[in-house]
Write a protein that holds these residues in place. Sequence first.
Motif, PDB file in Angstrom:
ATOM      1  N   GLU A   1       0.828  -1.207   0.000  1.00 31.82           N
ATOM      2  CA  GLU A   1       0.000   0.000   0.000  1.00 31.82           C
ATOM      3  C   GLU A   1       0.860   1.255   0.000  1.00 31.82           C
ATOM      4  OE1 GLU A   1      -2.946  -0.058   3.035  1.00 31.82           O
ATOM      5  OE2 GLU A   1      -3.906  -1.896   2.320  1.00 31.82           O
ATOM      6  N   ASP A   2       1.931   1.248   0.772  1.00 31.19           N
ATOM      7  CA  ASP A   2       2.825   2.412   0.802  1.00 31.19           C
ATOM      8  C   ASP A   2       3.426   2.680  -0.576  1.00 31.19           C
ATOM      9  OD1 ASP A   2       2.333   2.821   3.470  1.00 31.19           O
ATOM     10  OD2 ASP A   2       4.143   1.796   4.163  1.00 31.19           O
TER      11      ASP A   2
ATOM     12  N   ILE B   1       2.145   1.787  -3.505  1.00 34.06           N
ATOM     13  CA  ILE B   1       1.096   2.251  -4.419  1.00 34.06           C
ATOM     14  C   ILE B   1       0.820   3.737  -4.206  1.00 34.06           C
ATOM     15  CG2 ILE B   1      -1.363   2.059  -4.970  1.00 34.06           C
ATOM     16  CD1 ILE B   1      -1.157  -0.930  -4.488  1.00 34.06           C
ATOM     17  N   ILE B   2       0.793   4.163  -2.940  1.00 31.36           N
ATOM     18  CA  ILE B   2       0.570   5.586  -2.649  1.00 31.36           C
ATOM     19  C   ILE B   2       1.685   6.434  -3.242  1.00 31.36           C
ATOM     20  CG2 ILE B   2       0.504   7.299  -0.796  1.00 31.36           C
ATOM     21  CD1 ILE B   2      -0.932   5.132   0.894  1.00 31.36           C
ATOM     22  N   GLN B   3       2.928   5.996  -3.034  1.00 32.13           N
ATOM     23  CA  GLN B   3       4.056   6.756  -3.564  1.00 32.13           C
ATOM     24  C   GLN B   3       4.035   6.778  -5.087  1.00 32.13           C
ATOM     25  OE1 GLN B   3       6.297   8.604  -1.672  1.00 32.13           O
ATOM     26  NE2 GLN B   3       6.655   9.415  -3.728  1.00 32.13           N
ATOM     27  N   ASP B   4       3.694   5.645  -5.700  1.00 35.01           N
ATOM     28  CA  ASP B   4       3.607   5.594  -7.161  1.00 35.01           C
ATOM     29  C   ASP B   4       2.515   6.529  -7.669  1.00 35.01           C
ATOM     30  OD1 ASP B   4       5.618   3.737  -7.247  1.00 35.01           O
ATOM     31  OD2 ASP B   4       4.289   2.004  -7.405  1.00 35.01           O
ATOM     32  N   CYS B   5       1.414   6.597  -6.946  1.00 38.96           N
ATOM     33  CA  CYS B   5       0.325   7.495  -7.338  1.00 38.96           C
ATOM     34  C   CYS B   5       0.789   8.950  -7.296  1.00 38.96           C
ATOM     35  CB  CYS B   5      -0.878   7.289  -6.416  1.00 38.96           C
ATOM     36  SG  CYS B   5      -2.314   8.302  -6.848  1.00 38.96           S
ATOM     37  N   ILE B   6       1.458   9.320  -6.225  1.00 38.06           N
ATOM     38  CA  ILE B   6       1.950  10.698  -6.091  1.00 38.06           C
ATOM     39  C   ILE B   6       2.956  11.015  -7.187  1.00 38.06           C
ATOM     40  CG2 ILE B   6       3.258  12.274  -4.619  1.00 38.06           C
ATOM     41  CD1 ILE B   6       2.035  10.786  -2.199  1.00 38.06           C
ATOM     42  N   ASP B   7       3.897  10.095  -7.421  1.00 38.04           N
ATOM     43  CA  ASP B   7       4.927  10.322  -8.442  1.00 38.04           C
ATOM     44  C   ASP B   7       4.305  10.477  -9.828  1.00 38.04           C
ATOM     45  OD1 ASP B   7       6.832  10.136  -6.468  1.00 38.04           O
ATOM     46  OD2 ASP B   7       7.376   8.052  -6.921  1.00 38.04           O
ATOM     47  N   GLN B   8       3.315   9.633 -10.136  1.00 35.13           N
ATOM     48  CA  GLN B   8       2.694   9.700 -11.460  1.00 35.13           C
ATOM     49  C   GLN B   8       1.820  10.947 -11.616  1.00 35.13           C
ATOM     50  OE1 GLN B   8       1.062   5.834 -12.760  1.00 35.13           O
ATOM     51  NE2 GLN B   8       2.550   4.841 -11.423  1.00 35.13           N
ATOM     52  N   LEU B   9       1.213  11.401 -10.520  1.00 33.66           N
ATOM     53  CA  LEU B   9       0.488  12.670 -10.572  1.00 33.66           C
ATOM     54  C   LEU B   9       1.452  13.827 -10.858  1.00 33.66           C
ATOM     55  CD1 LEU B   9      -2.005  12.257  -7.592  1.00 33.66           C
ATOM     56  CD2 LEU B   9      -2.616  12.512 -10.010  1.00 33.66           C
TER      57      LEU B   9
ATOM     58  N   SER C   1      -3.754   9.871   3.011  1.00 35.53           N
ATOM     59  CA  SER C   1      -3.893   8.904   1.922  1.00 35.53           C
ATOM     60  C   SER C   1      -4.611   7.656   2.407  1.00 35.53           C
ATOM     61  CB  SER C   1      -2.520   8.525   1.358  1.00 35.53           C
ATOM     62  OG  SER C   1      -1.719   7.917   2.363  1.00 35.53           O
ATOM     63  N   SER C   2      -5.137   6.919   1.442  1.00 35.95           N
ATOM     64  CA  SER C   2      -5.844   5.672   1.731  1.00 35.95           C
ATOM     65  C   SER C   2      -5.747   4.757   0.520  1.00 35.95           C
ATOM     66  CB  SER C   2      -7.320   5.952   2.050  1.00 35.95           C
ATOM     67  OG  SER C   2      -8.078   4.753   2.075  1.00 35.95           O
ATOM     68  N   VAL C   3      -5.682   3.451   0.773  1.00 34.53           N
ATOM     69  CA  VAL C   3      -5.696   2.450  -0.294  1.00 34.53           C
ATOM     70  C   VAL C   3      -6.714   1.377   0.069  1.00 34.53           C
ATOM     71  CG1 VAL C   3      -4.407   0.677  -1.549  1.00 34.53           C
ATOM     72  CG2 VAL C   3      -3.275   2.809  -0.904  1.00 34.53           C
ATOM     73  N   VAL C   4      -7.599   1.064  -0.866  1.00 33.29           N
ATOM     74  CA  VAL C   4      -8.543  -0.045  -0.707  1.00 33.29           C
ATOM     75  C   VAL C   4      -8.286  -1.032  -1.834  1.00 33.29           C
ATOM     76  CG1 VAL C   4     -10.956  -0.775  -0.670  1.00 33.29           C
ATOM     77  CG2 VAL C   4     -10.294   1.399   0.382  1.00 33.29           C
ATOM     78  N   LYS C   5      -7.853  -2.233  -1.467  1.00 31.41           N
ATOM     79  CA  LYS C   5      -7.602  -3.276  -2.459  1.00 31.41           C
ATOM     80  C   LYS C   5      -8.806  -4.201  -2.556  1.00 31.41           C
ATOM     81  CE  LYS C   5      -2.560  -3.706  -2.559  1.00 31.41           C
ATOM     82  NZ  LYS C   5      -1.433  -4.673  -2.440  1.00 31.41           N
ATOM     83  N   LEU C   6      -9.186  -4.499  -3.787  1.00 33.37           N
ATOM     84  CA  LEU C   6     -10.276  -5.435  -4.046  1.00 33.37           C
ATOM     85  C   LEU C   6      -9.725  -6.489  -4.996  1.00 33.37           C
ATOM     86  CD1 LEU C   6     -13.278  -5.946  -3.430  1.00 33.37           C
ATOM     87  CD2 LEU C   6     -13.844  -4.627  -5.471  1.00 33.37           C
ATOM     88  N   GLY C   7      -9.423  -7.655  -4.444  1.00 39.94           N
ATOM     89  CA  GLY C   7      -8.761  -8.703  -5.218  1.00 39.94           C
ATOM     90  C   GLY C   7      -9.606  -9.250  -6.352  1.00 39.94           C
ATOM     91  N   GLN C   8     -10.926  -9.190  -6.199  1.00 39.20           N
ATOM     92  CA  GLN C   8     -11.831  -9.679  -7.237  1.00 39.20           C
ATOM     93  C   GLN C   8     -12.951  -8.651  -7.408  1.00 39.20           C
ATOM     94  OE1 GLN C   8     -12.554 -13.531  -5.202  1.00 39.20           O
ATOM     95  NE2 GLN C   8     -11.801 -14.494  -7.056  1.00 39.20           N
TER      96      GLN C   8
END
Length: 673
Positions: free
Chosen positions: A540-541, A543-551, A566-573
């Motif tokens: 999750e950490d 993914i958050i950093q990747d999101c910020i970098d890509q923004l 920040s928040s991350v919600v994973k939905l495997g299916q």
Amino acid sequence: HRIIPSIGAINNHKQRSIPFIPSQRLPNSQHYTTIHFSANESSSGPTISIYIINNKHPLNMVRLATASAYILGFAAVSISAFHLPATTPLAARTTDSTLRMSTTAAPADTDFKSESAKKQIGNDSFLNEDLMARAQNGPGVKNNEKLKIGIVGAGLAGMVAAMDLADAGHDVEMFELRPFVGGKVSSWKDKEGNHIEMGLHVFFGCYYNLFGIMKRTGSFDTELRVKDHVHTFVNEGGTLGALDFRFPIGAPVSGLVAFAKTEQLGIEDKLVNALRLGTSPIVRALFDFDGGMDMVRELDDITFTEWFTQLGGSRGSLDRMWDPIAYALGFVDCDHISARAMLTIFMLFAIRTEASVLRMLNGSPQTGLHDPILKYLDERGVKINTKMGCREIVYDTDEDGKPTRVTGIKVGPKEELREFDAVVCALDVPGIKKVLPQTFRDHFPMFDNIYNLDTVPIATVQVRFDGWVTEMEDDVRMMDIAGDQSNGRGGGIDNLLYSADAEFSCFADLAVTSPGEYYKEGEGSLIQAVFDERAFSRSEDQIIQDCIDQLHKLFPSSKKLKCTWSSVVKLGQSLYREKPGQDKYRPKQATPISNFFLAGSYTYQDYLDSMEGATRSGLMVADEIIARADGPEGLKALSEKAHAKAQSEKVNVAAKEEEVVSEEVKIPFFASL
């Protein structure tokens, strides 16, 4: 000039349809060289003819066929642009059977008894605005018999079904595994009062059934915010491309102008893009909607890339425009998504102007969508049990072990048995796979087919900043978060955004687009982005950093801002995977077991795995139960017969047990001697 002498001349044909003759396969023994093109007026309106003759060079044949296809597509679309029929293209149906292709139609509706449910399937339902009134007004009937109905799953499909069933006079009880309702459209508050979502939810203008439900609950006019009729792409470095549908003339002209003017594609890609779309089923649908839709349905066995590149579509168009749309639609790229899935969306946009108009909720799905539905259900006595999932489906069998009737479900950690006259499983794909008994699969292929459906994982990221991320024109405005900037007054872009240069399929600044509960005074942007399986396995950490970098890559000026939460919600299916060949595995809402029904966006309807698809399935299953409730062979009568039979069998078993006990305790005559 020969194709369109003048706009006025074409307008004179507004009372007539324009026939469209699909290309025919020609004998292999013939060769063709010459293109003959003619556009003539006849009693049925303008007609277009193209012939390719006497070619001995295969390569030239391909070039000529491509050229002729482009001419045909461009001419057909051009005429449709200026031909203003008195009715919509839906009414311009071809009646001459010689002009129709031999195609596979939508799945038969013979399993449905409800005429209303049948109206949700097939070409006539695809863009039927009348369905909004049906959803808004409810079923319009009260059953003579009152059924006790159990609904497993309190997502959108289950809640919509409960609305109609309660209005028809039935006793409805719902069971939801999670502590909140909404399914894949869920949202909830964390301990700090932040609204968390399971995905980014956008309402297309052709969601007629869902809009009808929202009008019925009173939320349509108050909870939805209409966005500019523009689909915006954000590219690396902050450059923007767009499909701008704002044009005085509606579809399909507005779409043609949008694709012609878009900055997202270069001139060469625009030309090949026009060629491929101009020779697609979409063009045929403008003249023969049934034929076009049937062609789209037949394209479920190939990918969009395979279809798009068959006749000139370029990799550049796929990479820069269609991949972001495919990811936003189903979280897979064009190389893996079904051509049918993508062309279904294009069909919507081409036929109806409002289809591509986007709306977003004023706040969270819980507040804007679910709470009004919950209030509606509560007023009608529907009981909703959260944190109480279905553990087992209980059913009767015949002498061969074949399931004949569902009698109830076992729910909750204690597996309490609840008996019902009818049971609806309104679950997603992983949910239905968990609860279906093996014997259902063994005896009915319909249930076994469900296990061929795959799903995609997603990660929904929310990142809040101390400024306005999408504000790129004014650094001072970007940093200004002082005062009350609620009700969409924050800086930046107030719309859904796509990008070909980031791993999130689509994103938006909810503090601007849905400010009711996402804007916080003294704070800036709340970016919500949905990552697909390319990033799902990361922490999750990360993914958050990747999101910020890509923004920062998309909005370079945002590097001056800091992330404050920040928040991350994973939905495997999540959604079922819209890969080729999946349509045939999607089940109908009515099943071979007479009192057992399915609902959910994965069940068969044309709007695929979407909020509108879920709504349609809920309405269809309710209509079918209502149609089957009454009469000597109705669900209530069958339930009473089954209950009486069960009671009789219990009495017989008890009597036999009593006889056995009596024999065991009988004292032999000699025992008293």
